[in-house]
Design an enzyme around this catalytic site. Structure first.
Site, PDB file in Angstrom:
ATOM      1  N   LYS A  30     -12.620  13.338   4.459  1.00 51.50           N
ATOM      2  CA  LYS A  30     -11.841  13.166   3.604  1.00 51.50           C
ATOM      3  C   LYS A  30     -11.680  11.725   2.529  1.00 51.50           C
ATOM      4  O   LYS A  30     -11.864  10.950   3.382  1.00 51.50           O
ATOM      5  CB  LYS A  30     -10.649  13.550   4.441  1.00 51.50           C
ATOM      6  CG  LYS A  30      -9.281  13.245   3.189  1.00 51.50           C
ATOM      7  CD  LYS A  30      -7.719  13.454   4.113  1.00 51.50           C
ATOM      8  CE  LYS A  30      -6.763  12.957   3.140  1.00 51.50           C
ATOM      9  NZ  LYS A  30      -5.429  13.305   3.818  1.00 51.50           N
ATOM     10  N   LYS A  33     -13.083  17.336   1.691  1.00 50.84           N
ATOM     11  CA  LYS A  33     -11.961  17.266   0.948  1.00 50.84           C
ATOM     12  C   LYS A  33     -11.846  16.100   0.201  1.00 50.84           C
ATOM     13  O   LYS A  33     -12.061  14.970   0.740  1.00 50.84           O
ATOM     14  CB  LYS A  33     -10.503  17.313   1.876  1.00 50.84           C
ATOM     15  CG  LYS A  33      -9.282  17.024   1.125  1.00 50.84           C
ATOM     16  CD  LYS A  33      -8.190  16.959   1.759  1.00 50.84           C
ATOM     17  CE  LYS A  33      -6.773  16.683   1.214  1.00 50.84           C
ATOM     18  NZ  LYS A  33      -5.651  16.349   2.028  1.00 50.84           N
TER      19      LYS A  33
HETATM   20  C1  PBG Z   1      -1.890  13.947   4.014  1.00 41.65           C
HETATM   21  C2  PBG Z   1      -2.336  14.716   3.315  1.00 41.65           C
HETATM   22  C3  PBG Z   1      -2.679  14.672   1.811  1.00 41.65           C
HETATM   23  C4  PBG Z   1      -3.200  15.791   1.476  1.00 41.65           C
HETATM   24  C5  PBG Z   1      -3.454  16.917   2.466  1.00 41.65           C
HETATM   25  N1  PBG Z   1      -2.800  16.107   3.416  1.00 41.65           N
HETATM   26  C6  PBG Z   1      -2.394  13.614   1.117  1.00 41.65           C
HETATM   27  C7  PBG Z   1      -3.039  11.964   1.341  1.00 41.65           C
HETATM   28  O1  PBG Z   1      -4.053  11.975   1.888  1.00 41.65           O
HETATM   29  O2  PBG Z   1      -2.790  11.318   0.388  1.00 41.65           O
HETATM   30  C8  PBG Z   1      -3.622  15.997   0.202  1.00 41.65           C
HETATM   31  C9  PBG Z   1      -3.534  17.558  -0.292  1.00 41.65           C
HETATM   32  C10 PBG Z   1      -3.768  17.870  -1.915  1.00 41.65           C
HETATM   33  O3  PBG Z   1      -3.685  16.934  -2.666  1.00 41.65           O
HETATM   34  O4  PBG Z   1      -3.660  19.035  -2.150  1.00 41.65           O
HETATM   35  N2  PBG Z   1      -2.496  12.853   4.898  1.00 41.65           N
END
Ligand code: PBG
Length: 326
Positions: free
Chosen positions: A199, A252
């Site tokens: 991520k 992601k």
């Molecule tokens: C929480 C999380 C996030 C997303 C999914 N889980 C936000 C982040 O890390 O700031 C983002 C999902 C999206 O942008 O659709 N940790």
């Protein structure tokens, strides 16, 4: 040889000539079976608050969530991913494992109304902490091992409320291992882990933070989410999460990281997921609203490319609208 390996005997256009020919040789296709629809759950009753930066997405109270989840399942989408929006936040993120917390309440309602629906829960603290970071702060920094202690507790609480899979999304080192151990020792060995393995610290999460009101109060997430420049490091993250016991590994965002979806596919024989994130969705919606591109066609092309890159599963805000056309 009468047939040489090149033009003019080879003409690849022959198999593109008619719709039936194209359909016959198509290598990749989209199916509702592989889609996961995310939902934002809030407290209250009868609430459907639109998310300004994500047209078509709403923050739903539990009663409304059950309605939309029923429609989702009826459309052939097997799974939903829940994000909780608590009405109160604190430094520990206590709302994340409150017995009557918003996600716990949603899980119980969904499991009793729709027992066959797969319910996945985001397992992170950032939506529940007043500082908006993904774990407890020590000296202004997110403390990895203290975050793991909280993730253990939250995972067990979500599993007890009915989660089929929990999805640690905070990029804490050792999270998959810690969560697996805590679930097993709580007698929840059948609850699986969808790991946000690679991520990235991405600008494409902007609209989500608006929806979840989870932008960090100070700083950013670069000390725990990955640097978008790093491919080899992503491979290490994916291998580690697989070794720690992830049932599904996820990359992601998706669109700017298709190469890493392919890396995940090549090194992990289990299912690979990709998260078509809020910013990727918002870009399509915004351009379509201006009449600059055909929104549904662009969304399909994006999701197809994510599949072609190697994803088995796609988390996407387009899931329901796409399912209506499949
Ligand atoms: C929480 C999380 C996030 C997303 C999914 N889980 C936000 C982040 O890390 O700031 C983002 C999902 C999206 O942008 O659709 N940790």
């Amino acid at each position: 040889m009468s047939v040489s390996g090149d033009f003019p005997s080879v003409r690849l256009r022959r198999l593109r000539r008619t719709p039936a020919l194209r359909r016959m040789v198509r290598e990749t296709s989209l199916s509702t079976d592989n889609l996961i629809q995310p939902f934002f759950v809030r407290e209250g009753r009868g609430r459907r608050d639109p998310v300004r930066s994500m047209p078509g997405v709403e923050r739903l109270s539990v009663d409304q969530l059950v309605k939309d989840a029923r429609e989702t399942f009826r459309l052939g989408i097997p799974a939903v991913l829940l994000f909780g929006l608590p009405s109160r936040k604190d430094a520990r993120g206590s709302g994340a494992d409150a017995p009557h917390g918003v996600v716990q309440t949603a899980l119980k309602a969904l499991k009793s109304a729709l027992p066959d629906l797969v319910v996945i829960t985001d397992l992170c603290l950032c939506e529940y902490t007043d500082h908006g970071h993904c774990g407890p702060l020590v000296g202004g920094e997110v403390d990895n091992d203290a975050a793991l202690e909280r993730l253990r507790e939250v995972a067990v609480s979500q599993a007890a409320a009915g989660a089929d899979l929990v999805a640690p999304s905070g990029m804490m080192d050792g999270a998959v291992k810690a969560v697996r151990e805590s679930l097993d020792s709580a007698g929840r060995s059948s609850v699986g882990i969808l790991a946000y393995a690679a991520k990235f610290a991405s600008s494409f999460y902007g609209p989500f933070r608006d929806a979840a009101d989870s932008a960090p109060a100070f700083g950013d997430r670069k000390s725990y989410q990955m640097d978008p420049a790093n491919r080899r490091e992503a491979r290490r993250e994916i291998s580690l999460d697989a070794a720690e016991g992830a049932d599904i590994v996820m990359v992601k965002p998706a669109l700017a990281y298709l190469d890493l979806i392919r890396e995940a596919r090549d090194r992990f024989d289990g299912p690979v997921a990709a998260y078509n994130v809020s910013g990727e969705y918002a870009m399509v919606k915004a351009a379509a609203a201006k009449g600059w591109l055909d929104g549904p066609a662009a969304a399909r092309e994006i999701l197809l490319s994510i599949k072609r890159a190697g994803a088995d599963l796609i988390v996407t805000y387009h899931a329901r609208e796409l399912a209506k056309t499949l």
